[in-house]
Design a protein around this motif. Structure first.
Motif, PDB file in Angstrom:
ATOM      1  N   ARG A   1       0.820  -1.221   0.000  1.00  0.00           N
ATOM      2  CA  ARG A   1       0.000   0.000   0.000  1.00  0.00           C
ATOM      3  C   ARG A   1       0.850   1.264   0.000  1.00  0.00           C
ATOM      4  NH1 ARG A   1      -5.008  -1.891   0.625  1.00  0.00           N
ATOM      5  NH2 ARG A   1      -5.315  -3.840   1.782  1.00  0.00           N
ATOM      6  N   LEU A   2       1.942   1.237  -0.755  1.00  0.00           N
ATOM      7  CA  LEU A   2       2.801   2.423  -0.874  1.00  0.00           C
ATOM      8  C   LEU A   2       2.320   3.287  -2.027  1.00  0.00           C
ATOM      9  CD1 LEU A   2       6.339   0.865  -0.259  1.00  0.00           C
ATOM     10  CD2 LEU A   2       4.903   2.147   1.317  1.00  0.00           C
ATOM     11  N   ASN A   3       1.062   3.716  -1.975  1.00  0.00           N
ATOM     12  CA  ASN A   3       0.517   4.578  -3.023  1.00  0.00           C
ATOM     13  C   ASN A   3       1.018   6.002  -2.840  1.00  0.00           C
ATOM     14  OD1 ASN A   3      -1.341   5.949  -1.106  1.00  0.00           O
ATOM     15  ND2 ASN A   3      -2.293   3.931  -1.020  1.00  0.00           N
ATOM     16  N   PRO A   4       0.795   6.879  -3.827  1.00  0.00           N
ATOM     17  CA  PRO A   4       1.346   8.241  -3.740  1.00  0.00           C
ATOM     18  C   PRO A   4       0.895   9.021  -2.509  1.00  0.00           C
ATOM     19  CG  PRO A   4       0.640   7.766  -5.973  1.00  0.00           C
ATOM     20  CD  PRO A   4       0.179   6.620  -5.135  1.00  0.00           C
ATOM     21  N   GLN A   5      -0.274   8.678  -1.949  1.00  0.00           N
ATOM     22  CA  GLN A   5      -0.769   9.418  -0.788  1.00  0.00           C
ATOM     23  C   GLN A   5      -0.198   8.877   0.525  1.00  0.00           C
ATOM     24  OE1 GLN A   5      -2.979   8.015  -3.143  1.00  0.00           O
ATOM     25  NE2 GLN A   5      -2.867   9.946  -4.287  1.00  0.00           N
ATOM     26  N   ALA A   6       0.397   7.697   0.483  1.00  0.00           N
ATOM     27  CA  ALA A   6       0.914   7.078   1.706  1.00  0.00           C
ATOM     28  C   ALA A   6       2.306   7.608   2.036  1.00  0.00           C
ATOM     29  CB  ALA A   6       0.964   5.560   1.525  1.00  0.00           C
ATOM     30  N   ALA A   7       2.748   7.315   3.239  1.00  0.00           N
ATOM     31  CA  ALA A   7       4.107   7.678   3.641  1.00  0.00           C
ATOM     32  C   ALA A   7       5.102   6.718   2.997  1.00  0.00           C
ATOM     33  CB  ALA A   7       4.239   7.628   5.164  1.00  0.00           C
ATOM     34  N   ALA A   8       6.278   7.241   2.669  1.00  0.00           N
ATOM     35  CA  ALA A   8       7.310   6.409   2.050  1.00  0.00           C
ATOM     36  C   ALA A   8       7.878   5.418   3.074  1.00  0.00           C
ATOM     37  CB  ALA A   8       8.421   7.280   1.491  1.00  0.00           C
ATOM     38  N   ARG A   9       8.350   4.286   2.559  1.00  0.00           N
ATOM     39  CA  ARG A   9       8.965   3.268   3.406  1.00  0.00           C
ATOM     40  C   ARG A   9      10.411   3.057   2.969  1.00  0.00           C
ATOM     41  NH1 ARG A   9       5.165  -0.331   5.548  1.00  0.00           N
ATOM     42  NH2 ARG A   9       6.923  -1.323   6.619  1.00  0.00           N
ATOM     43  N   LYS A  10      11.209   2.499   3.871  1.00  0.00           N
ATOM     44  CA  LYS A  10      12.601   2.225   3.548  1.00  0.00           C
ATOM     45  C   LYS A  10      12.709   1.304   2.329  1.00  0.00           C
ATOM     46  CE  LYS A  10      15.078   4.177   6.893  1.00  0.00           C
ATOM     47  NZ  LYS A  10      16.147   5.164   6.622  1.00  0.00           N
ATOM     48  N   CYS A  11      13.643   1.627   1.450  1.00  0.00           N
ATOM     49  CA  CYS A  11      13.857   0.784   0.266  1.00  0.00           C
ATOM     50  C   CYS A  11      14.299  -0.616   0.677  1.00  0.00           C
ATOM     51  CB  CYS A  11      14.900   1.421  -0.642  1.00  0.00           C
ATOM     52  SG  CYS A  11      14.322   2.906  -1.490  1.00  0.00           S
ATOM     53  N   ALA A  12      15.010  -0.738   1.794  1.00  0.00           N
ATOM     54  CA  ALA A  12      15.435  -2.054   2.263  1.00  0.00           C
ATOM     55  C   ALA A  12      14.222  -2.932   2.562  1.00  0.00           C
ATOM     56  CB  ALA A  12      16.305  -1.909   3.509  1.00  0.00           C
ATOM     57  N   LYS A  13      13.150  -2.319   3.076  1.00  0.00           N
ATOM     58  CA  LYS A  13      11.923  -3.066   3.353  1.00  0.00           C
ATOM     59  C   LYS A  13      11.299  -3.568   2.052  1.00  0.00           C
ATOM     60  CE  LYS A  13       8.156  -4.264   5.722  1.00  0.00           C
ATOM     61  NZ  LYS A  13       8.135  -5.389   6.675  1.00  0.00           N
ATOM     62  N   VAL A  14      11.259  -2.696   1.053  1.00  0.00           N
ATOM     63  CA  VAL A  14      10.690  -3.078  -0.241  1.00  0.00           C
ATOM     64  C   VAL A  14      11.535  -4.175  -0.883  1.00  0.00           C
ATOM     65  CG1 VAL A  14      10.114  -2.261  -2.553  1.00  0.00           C
ATOM     66  CG2 VAL A  14       9.665  -0.802  -0.566  1.00  0.00           C
ATOM     67  N   VAL A  15      12.852  -3.996  -0.896  1.00  0.00           N
ATOM     68  CA  VAL A  15      13.741  -4.999  -1.500  1.00  0.00           C
ATOM     69  C   VAL A  15      13.573  -6.339  -0.798  1.00  0.00           C
ATOM     70  CG1 VAL A  15      16.148  -5.637  -1.857  1.00  0.00           C
ATOM     71  CG2 VAL A  15      15.395  -3.307  -2.347  1.00  0.00           C
ATOM     72  N   GLY A  16      13.449  -6.309   0.524  1.00  0.00           N
ATOM     73  CA  GLY A  16      13.249  -7.550   1.262  1.00  0.00           C
ATOM     74  C   GLY A  16      11.949  -8.251   0.896  1.00  0.00           C
ATOM     75  N   GLU A  17      10.876  -7.468   0.735  1.00  0.00           N
ATOM     76  CA  GLU A  17       9.594  -8.039   0.335  1.00  0.00           C
ATOM     77  C   GLU A  17       9.680  -8.666  -1.055  1.00  0.00           C
ATOM     78  OE1 GLU A  17       6.529  -8.339   1.746  1.00  0.00           O
ATOM     79  OE2 GLU A  17       7.363  -7.702   3.669  1.00  0.00           O
ATOM     80  N   VAL A  18      10.330  -7.961  -1.974  1.00  0.00           N
ATOM     81  CA  VAL A  18      10.448  -8.462  -3.341  1.00  0.00           C
ATOM     82  C   VAL A  18      11.287  -9.731  -3.376  1.00  0.00           C
ATOM     83  CG1 VAL A  18      11.307  -7.950  -5.667  1.00  0.00           C
ATOM     84  CG2 VAL A  18      10.157  -6.177  -4.345  1.00  0.00           C
TER      85      VAL A  18
END
Length: 733
Positions: free
Chosen positions: A61-78
């Protein structure tokens, strides 16, 4: 192939030829690389890693209206859920999606250091944050409404989309590049508004030609701007065939400094060219005297690019200076176009512009129909429940009595009013306050609205014309969201025939070209009066000393039969030891320099081989434009001499000499030549060209030059064996 029965330990031995085993496994690897890594899908323009990054961010749910999250979190999820590869490769792909100088329409909103056009690396993923951009949302819109197929992830623990819904033609809008096994792809970015115009044309007229589409998409639109100078005809051919290229130049302007002074200011550089590397290359050109018209380069960039180029002389034309730099540096690049993609069936194909847009439109049609069917299913379910509520309102008192008094109200409701089990559950779960008179009106209004929507959806699914209209309306909404003026100017090839050549602005100064035996070359100013005073590296000594001018081209002959061309203005200063000649030309390992001349237009040279063959060649035909030189002689070259006389003198390894007229030699540009002198053993030791009035000279063992007054005694016909030369004769120079 022979398969033996399993051994008691449970193992298995397979006997097969090694070539078959390797070819089968390599084919499997190649197919995996092509379909799962390197080539984008024509429908959404993504490789698997990019698609998985966007889908994982959507799931977070990292849509444009949401707060940004650490890229490390995204990379880990992917990496953990969808893409079982290294975190570095995933982060590199994520970073590229966020760079506005790499993506025409960035799909990731990056916060922190995501690199820059200078070529600096981004910060580590633990420091940077990200979320989706509105453009990425357009590509994901409808993914939760059965718009596309899903498949199991690599560990069968979850599902991932086979392709994204893709609200705009991302393949062409952002471009793609990749190298697979035996094939590659290179697709430049384009302007989304122009692509939508082309899609609208195809929706109105599916028979539209590529030429008509190019009127709306005149060429690539790179995020860094620049000027495309390939020409309309070449771009049209590339879009028709899917293969070609476009020449992209930096955008520049002349800044007037007054009093006849000026300088060049570069405001846009070609796509994927690092600014700091470009400046370094230009500085090296100045230092190595390879850009004789450029005096200095400075980087005055802030937020916008501003490279200042100072001319060496104000008499130089700005166009001539820039044309010379376009040839020498990455101020001009050629971006290849190779539209190799995976089609809807996963098959690699090279598609033209029209085929790519047609595939996108067909994908949008499929997404529209699937979303329509998904919506129809839910409307029908809701209408079914509303039918039950309508029955309740018509018999409200009886329904309340049944609920209050009956032990099995659900069964009684079903039997009494003919409700389905689903309707009965919904009635029993309805709150009492929802049974007010006002709610009855809203239910009727909702029932009517949903019925109309249902009829419209069914009509749309049955009508391709309505589908096309809805796709068109959707594309217009996308245009408003992505509207952006063109950044790259499309121009025709520049005609430089009317401009003075670069050589015209090089000062004509006398120099002496000094080439050592080990191949170090330099240029001393003026004439070298005493060669013995020249200094060389330890173990090296003088090989050739050639008087010339800075405007000359130096011809360098190698023993492998090639002749190289080096501009005299590019030679290092004579104060030091010079620079290795091999840095300036592609001289084969083992080949030796056998001749050096300052080119004289219109002159002729004698080309002679070690085997005793030779011919006369026009010097103008020996000029080479590339580092690889020009192949002139088929055989091992002995020497290259200017024809400054009317007779040729040869001497063989057997010390026999022969003199004959130059006119007996053929004139040709390349070949083996004709026999100069016949030998029973050995080959040609040396050759000279002289005028009959002055006669030849030769050098004795002590290095003293001697006249040859009776040379006519050795006069004969070409290809004769000759006779024993004068005592001490071994060479002519």
């Amino acid at each position: 192939m022979t398969v033996h029965t399993p051994t008691p330990e449970g193992g298995r031995i397979v006997e097969e030829p090694l070539s078959e085993a390797l070819s089968r496994r390599y084919l499997a690897y190649a197919l995996s690389t092509i379909t799962n890594r390197a080539l984008p899908d024509v429908r959404d323009g993504f490789k698997p890693v990019h698609r998985r990054i966007l889908f994982a961010m959507h799931q977070m749910r990292l849509n444009p209206q949401a707060a940004a999250r650490k890229c490390a979190k995204v990379v880990g999820e992917v990496m953990g859920g969808y893409h079982p590869h290294g975190d570095a490769s995933i982060y590199d792909a994520l970073v590229r999606l966020a760079q506005d100088f790499s993506q025409r329409y960035p799909l990731v909103d990056g916060q922190g250091n995501f690199g820059n056009i200078d070529g600096d690396n981004p910060a580590a993923m633990r420091y940077t944050e990200c979320k989706l951009t509105p453009a990425a949302q357009l590509l994901l819109e409808g993914i939760d409404q059965d718009a596309v197929d899903f498949r199991p992830t690599y560990d069968d623990q979850d599902e991932e989309p086979v392709v994204l819904p893709a609200g705009f033609p991302n393949l062409l809008a952002n471009g793609a590049s990749g190298i697979a096994v035996g094939m590659a792809t290179s697709i430049p970015p384009h302007n989304a508004g122009e692509l939508i115009d082309a899609c609208q044309l195809l929706l109105q007229n599916p028979e539209a030609t590529t030429a008509e589409l190019v009127e709306r998409v005149p060429g690539p639109d790179f995020p860094t701007g620049g000027v495309a100078v390939e020409g309309g005809a070449a771009i049209l051919e590339a879009y028709e065939t899917g293969r070609g290229g476009v020449r992209l130049r930096a955008r520049w302007e002349t800044e007037d400094l007054g009093r006849g002074l000026w300088r060049i200011v570069v405001t846009e550089i070609p796509y994927q060219v690092g600014k700091s590397k470009l400046i370094e290359d230009l500085a090296n050109l100045i230092e190595n005297k390879k850009a004789p018209l450029l005096a200095d380069v400075r980087d005055e960039s802030a937020e916008d690019i501003r490279l200042v180029l100072e001319p060496r002389s104000r008499t130089v034309e700005p166009e001539v200076l820039m044309e010379s730099l376009f040839k020498l540096s990455d101020l001009e690049i050629r971006f290849p176009i190779n539209m190799n993609v995976l089609d809807a069936t996963g098959t690699p194909r090279v598609l033209g512009l029209k085929a790519c847009l047609e595939a996108f439109i067909e994908h949008r049609r499929d997404v529209l129909v699937r979303r329509g069917k998904w919506r129809i299913e839910r409307i029908e379910k809701r209408l079914h429940l509303l039918e039950g509520l309508r029955i309740v309102f018509l018999n409200l008192d009886e329904v309340i009595r049944i609920v209050r008094e009956e032990e099995q109200p659900k069964a009684v409701l079903i039997a009494r009013f003919g409700l389905t089990e689903l309707q009965a559950d919904f009635v029993l779960d309805t709150r009492l306050r929802q049974l007010a008179r006002l709610e009855e009106m809203s239910i009727e209004n909702e029932f009517k609205a949903l019925s109309e929507e249902l009829a419209g959806l069914k009509a749309m699914i049955a009508s391709p014309a309505q589908q096309s209209k809805l796709i068109s309306v959707g594309l217009e909404d996308v245009r408003k969201a992505l509207i952006s003026p063109r950044r790259t100017t499309i121009g025709e090839p520049v005609d430089v025939s009317g401009l003075a050549p670069v050589e015209a602005f090089i000062p004509r100064e006398a120099i002496t070209v000094i080439l050592s035996e080990r191949g170090w070359i330099r240029a001393a100013k003026g004439k070298v009066d005493d060669p013995s005073e020249l200094k060389f590296k330890e173990g090296d000594q003088l090989g050739w000393l050639v008087p010339a001018y800075t405007t000359d081209k130096i011809l360098i002959a190698a023993s492998d039969g090639r002749v190289f061309t080096v501009g005299a203005d590019r030679l290092a200063s004579g104060r030091g030891h010079g620079e290795p000649l091999r840095l300036m030309i592609d001289l084969e390992e083992g080949a030796e320099i056998v001749g050096v001349l300052a080119h004289q237009p219109g002159a002729k040279v004698l080309v002679a081989s070690k085997a005793g063959y030779g011919f006369v060649a026009p010097e103008d035909d020996l000029i080479a434009q590339k580092r690889g030189g020009r192949q002139v002689l088929n055989g091992e070259m002995l020497t290259l001499l200017r024809v400054a006389g009317d007779h040729v003198a040869t001497i063989g390894d057997n010390i026999k000499a022969l003199i004959f007229p130059v006119s007996e030699l053929p004139e040709m540009g390349r070949g083996k030549g004709v026999k100069l002198q016949s030998f029973k053993q050995g080959g040609l030791a040396d050759v000279a060209v002289f005028a009959a009035e002055t006669g030849p000279e030769w050098v004795d063992g002590g290095g003293r030059r001697r006249n040859w007054p009776d040379w006519k005694d050795w006069l004969g016909k070409r290809a004769q064996a000759g006779r024993q030369g004068p005592r001490g004769l071994r060479k002519f120079r």
